[in-house]
Design a protein around this motif. Structure first.
Motif, PDB file in Angstrom:
ATOM      1  N   CYS A  61       0.867  -1.181   0.000  1.00  0.00           N
ATOM      2  CA  CYS A  61       0.000   0.000   0.000  1.00  0.00           C
ATOM      3  C   CYS A  61       0.905   1.233   0.000  1.00  0.00           C
ATOM      4  O   CYS A  61       1.687   1.422   0.937  1.00  0.00           O
ATOM      5  N   TRP A  62       0.778   2.068  -1.032  1.00  0.00           N
ATOM      6  CA  TRP A  62       1.681   3.223  -1.175  1.00  0.00           C
ATOM      7  C   TRP A  62       1.189   4.101  -2.321  1.00  0.00           C
ATOM      8  O   TRP A  62       0.726   3.548  -3.322  1.00  0.00           O
ATOM      9  N   PRO A  63       1.249   5.432  -2.258  1.00  0.00           N
ATOM     10  CA  PRO A  63       1.831   6.272  -1.214  1.00  0.00           C
ATOM     11  C   PRO A  63       0.833   6.688  -0.126  1.00  0.00           C
ATOM     12  O   PRO A  63       1.105   7.621   0.622  1.00  0.00           O
ATOM     13  N   TRP A  64      -0.293   6.009  -0.078  1.00  0.00           N
ATOM     14  CA  TRP A  64      -1.201   6.209   1.052  1.00  0.00           C
ATOM     15  C   TRP A  64      -1.792   4.858   1.439  1.00  0.00           C
ATOM     16  O   TRP A  64      -1.680   3.858   0.717  1.00  0.00           O
TER      17      TRP A  64
ATOM     18  N   PHE B 222       4.737  13.595  -7.713  1.00  0.00           N
ATOM     19  CA  PHE B 222       6.115  13.942  -7.382  1.00  0.00           C
ATOM     20  C   PHE B 222       7.052  12.898  -7.990  1.00  0.00           C
ATOM     21  O   PHE B 222       6.623  11.827  -8.434  1.00  0.00           O
ATOM     22  N   LYS B 223       8.332  13.214  -7.983  1.00  0.00           N
ATOM     23  CA  LYS B 223       9.347  12.305  -8.503  1.00  0.00           C
ATOM     24  C   LYS B 223       9.886  11.447  -7.362  1.00  0.00           C
ATOM     25  O   LYS B 223      10.197  11.971  -6.284  1.00  0.00           O
ATOM     26  N   PHE B 224      10.019  10.165  -7.619  1.00  0.00           N
ATOM     27  CA  PHE B 224      10.411   9.251  -6.547  1.00  0.00           C
ATOM     28  C   PHE B 224      11.099   8.019  -7.118  1.00  0.00           C
ATOM     29  O   PHE B 224      10.991   7.712  -8.312  1.00  0.00           O
TER      30      PHE B 224
ATOM     31  N   GLN C 210       8.017   7.691 -13.517  1.00  0.00           N
ATOM     32  CA  GLN C 210       7.840   7.469 -14.948  1.00  0.00           C
ATOM     33  C   GLN C 210       6.860   6.341 -15.240  1.00  0.00           C
ATOM     34  O   GLN C 210       6.332   6.242 -16.349  1.00  0.00           O
ATOM     35  N   ASP C 211       6.621   5.488 -14.232  1.00  0.00           N
ATOM     36  CA  ASP C 211       5.670   4.383 -14.380  1.00  0.00           C
ATOM     37  C   ASP C 211       4.249   4.796 -14.020  1.00  0.00           C
ATOM     38  O   ASP C 211       3.310   4.017 -14.238  1.00  0.00           O
ATOM     39  N   ILE C 212       4.068   5.998 -13.472  1.00  0.00           N
ATOM     40  CA  ILE C 212       2.774   6.442 -12.957  1.00  0.00           C
ATOM     41  C   ILE C 212       2.334   7.686 -13.721  1.00  0.00           C
ATOM     42  O   ILE C 212       2.940   8.754 -13.577  1.00  0.00           O
TER      43      ILE C 212
ATOM     44  N   PRO D   3      -6.951   5.417  -5.973  1.00  0.00           N
ATOM     45  CA  PRO D   3      -7.540   4.127  -5.611  1.00  0.00           C
ATOM     46  C   PRO D   3      -7.226   3.740  -4.171  1.00  0.00           C
ATOM     47  O   PRO D   3      -6.284   4.263  -3.572  1.00  0.00           O
ATOM     48  N   ASN D   4      -8.040   2.840  -3.619  1.00  0.00           N
ATOM     49  CA  ASN D   4      -7.810   2.367  -2.259  1.00  0.00           C
ATOM     50  C   ASN D   4      -6.376   1.864  -2.101  1.00  0.00           C
ATOM     51  O   ASN D   4      -5.860   1.145  -2.952  1.00  0.00           O
ATOM     52  N   HIS D   5      -5.739   2.264  -1.026  1.00  0.00           N
ATOM     53  CA  HIS D   5      -4.384   1.816  -0.688  1.00  0.00           C
ATOM     54  C   HIS D   5      -3.325   2.268  -1.697  1.00  0.00           C
ATOM     55  O   HIS D   5      -2.223   1.704  -1.730  1.00  0.00           O
ATOM     56  N   GLY D   6      -3.622   3.279  -2.485  1.00  0.00           N
ATOM     57  CA  GLY D   6      -2.616   3.810  -3.391  1.00  0.00           C
ATOM     58  C   GLY D   6      -2.498   3.036  -4.686  1.00  0.00           C
ATOM     59  O   GLY D   6      -3.241   2.095  -4.942  1.00  0.00           O
ATOM     60  N   TYR D   7      -1.518   3.421  -5.501  1.00  0.00           N
ATOM     61  CA  TYR D   7      -1.396   2.852  -6.840  1.00  0.00           C
ATOM     62  C   TYR D   7      -0.225   1.902  -7.020  1.00  0.00           C
ATOM     63  O   TYR D   7      -0.103   1.246  -8.066  1.00  0.00           O
ATOM     64  N   ALA D   8       0.635   1.743  -6.037  1.00  0.00           N
ATOM     65  CA  ALA D   8       1.822   0.907  -6.220  1.00  0.00           C
ATOM     66  C   ALA D   8       1.464  -0.555  -6.445  1.00  0.00           C
ATOM     67  O   ALA D   8       2.171  -1.272  -7.162  1.00  0.00           O
TER      68      ALA D   8
END
Length: 290
Positions: A82-85, A130-132, A123-125, A92-97
Motif C-alpha cells: 500500500c503506497w503512497p497512502w 512527485f518524482k520518486f 515514470q511508471d505512474i 484508488p484504495n491503498h494507493g497505486y503501487a
C-alpha cells in the motif's frame, strides 16, 4: 514446485543461481526464488510476494483461490504493498503501487539467502504528483525480509504513508498474537479507542494498535510460532473481515476468511515527510520458529 503448478505457471528462464522468471496463461510475470533455505514467488505486478516457504516449514502466506492473477485487480493475499497512502481516504484504495508493473532492479544470491529488488518510479505512474524511487527488497532464506524504501527524487518535500498488508496462513479461530499492546483504534466502531487485555477477534476485526512492540509473536493453534519484526511503522493493523462480510467480497473464496489473519506494518497516523534526496524504509521480517 507445487506453488507454480497450482497457479498454472511455467518457468521461462533462469536469471540467477536460484532465481527464475515464470509466467501464467494471462502473461503475468513472476519471479520464482528456489533457494535451499527458502522458496518464494513474487509478482512483478505490484511487487507482490504471494508465497513464502522456508526450508522444512509450512507455507507462511495465504493467497485466495479466487484472486485475479491477470492484472485486472489487486491480488488478494500474500503481501500487498500500500503506497503512497493507506486506506480509502483517496482513490484508488491503498494507493497505486500495488497495481503497477515493477521493474527488476537487482538480484544477489549466497549460501544463506537470495535478495531480489524491484523498482518503481514516477515514470511508471501517469498521475504521479512527485518524482520518486520506490524499491522493494525481498530477502528470502530461513527468514523473509521485505523492505519498502521510498527516496524523494524531487526538488521539494513529499509526504507519504503506506503499509505491508501481510496475509498470514493460519487458523483464524485459534491463532494468537502478542506484542501489540492493549490499546487500539477500532475501525468498525468509527475508530473508537478500545482496550483489550486478552487477545481475541471479533466477527469483523479491523484494528489499529497504537503502541505495538517492534517484534510481535504470532502463535498458531498447533503451537507453531512466527516472529514478526517491524521497522518504520506507527501502528500495527490486525484485520479479518469475518465470515459474513467475507461472503460479500468476490475475491475471497468460500470459508477463505477462516484461513488467514492480516498483521500489517503500517505508517499512516503520522505520514512521513521526505526532503529532497531523503529516504524512508518500512520493513517487516518473518522468522518461523518451532
Amino acid at each position: 514446485m507445487e506453488q507454480l503448478e497450482h497457479l498454472g505457471l511455467s518457468i521461462q528462464k533462469q536469471i540467477d543461481n536460484a532465481v527464475f522468471t515464470a509466467t501464467n496463461d494471462d502473461g503475468m510475470l513472476f519471479y520464482w526464488i528456489d533457494h535451499p533455505q527458502g522458496k518464494a514467488l513474487i509478482s512483478a505486478y505490484g511487487a507482490h510476494i504471494v508465497s513464502y516457504h522456508p526450508y522444512n516449514q509450512d507455507e507462511q502466506l495465504w493467497l485466495s483461490q479466487t484472486s485475479a492473477l491477470d492484472g485486472s485487480a489487486p491480488i488478494r493475499g500474500g503481501v500487498p504493498i500500500c503506497w503512497p497512502w493507506f486506506g480509502n481516504t483517496r482513490q484508488p484504495n491503498h494507493g497505486y503501487a500495488r497495481t503497477q508493473i515493477w521493474q527488476l532492479g537487482s538480484i544477489e544470491t549466497n549460501d544463506q539467502h537470495s535478495v531480489l529488488t524491484l523498482q518503481l518510479t514516477e515514470q511508471d505512474i501517469a498521475t504521479s504528483e512527485f518524482k520518486f524511487l520506490l524499491e522493494c527488497q525481498f530477502t528470502v532464506g530461513q527468514t523473509l525480509s521485505i523492505k519498502l524504501t521510498t527516496t524523494n527524487r524531487d526538488n521539494h518535500p513529499i509526504e507519504i504513508a503506506g503499509a505491508l498488508h501481510s496475509y498470514f496462513a493460519t487458523d483464524r479461530d485459534s491463532v494468537q498474537v502478542s506484542g501489540m499492546g492493549q490499546t487500539f483504534l477500532d475501525k468498525t466502531q468509527n475508530f473508537a479507542e478500545q482496550t483489550q487485555t486478552k487477545f481475541s477477534l471479533d466477527e469483523e476485526t479491523d484494528r489499529l494498535y497504537t503502541h505495538p512492540e517492534h517484534a510481535l509473536l504470532l502463535t498458531h493453534g498447533d503451537g507453531r510460532k512466527l516472529k514478526l519484526s517491524h521497522q518504520g511503522e506507527d501502528v500495527v493493523v490486525i484485520w479479518n473481515p469475518g465470515d459474513t462480510k467475507a461472503a460479500t467480497i468476490a475475491d475471497i473464496h468460500p470459508d477463505g476468511a477462516k484461513e488467514y489473519l492480516c498483521v500489517e506494518a503500517v505508517r499512516t497516523q503520522t505520514p512521513v515527510t521526505l526532503m529532497p534526496a531523503q529516504s524512508f524504509t518500512l520493513m517487516q521480517q518473518l522468522t518461523p520458529t518451532a
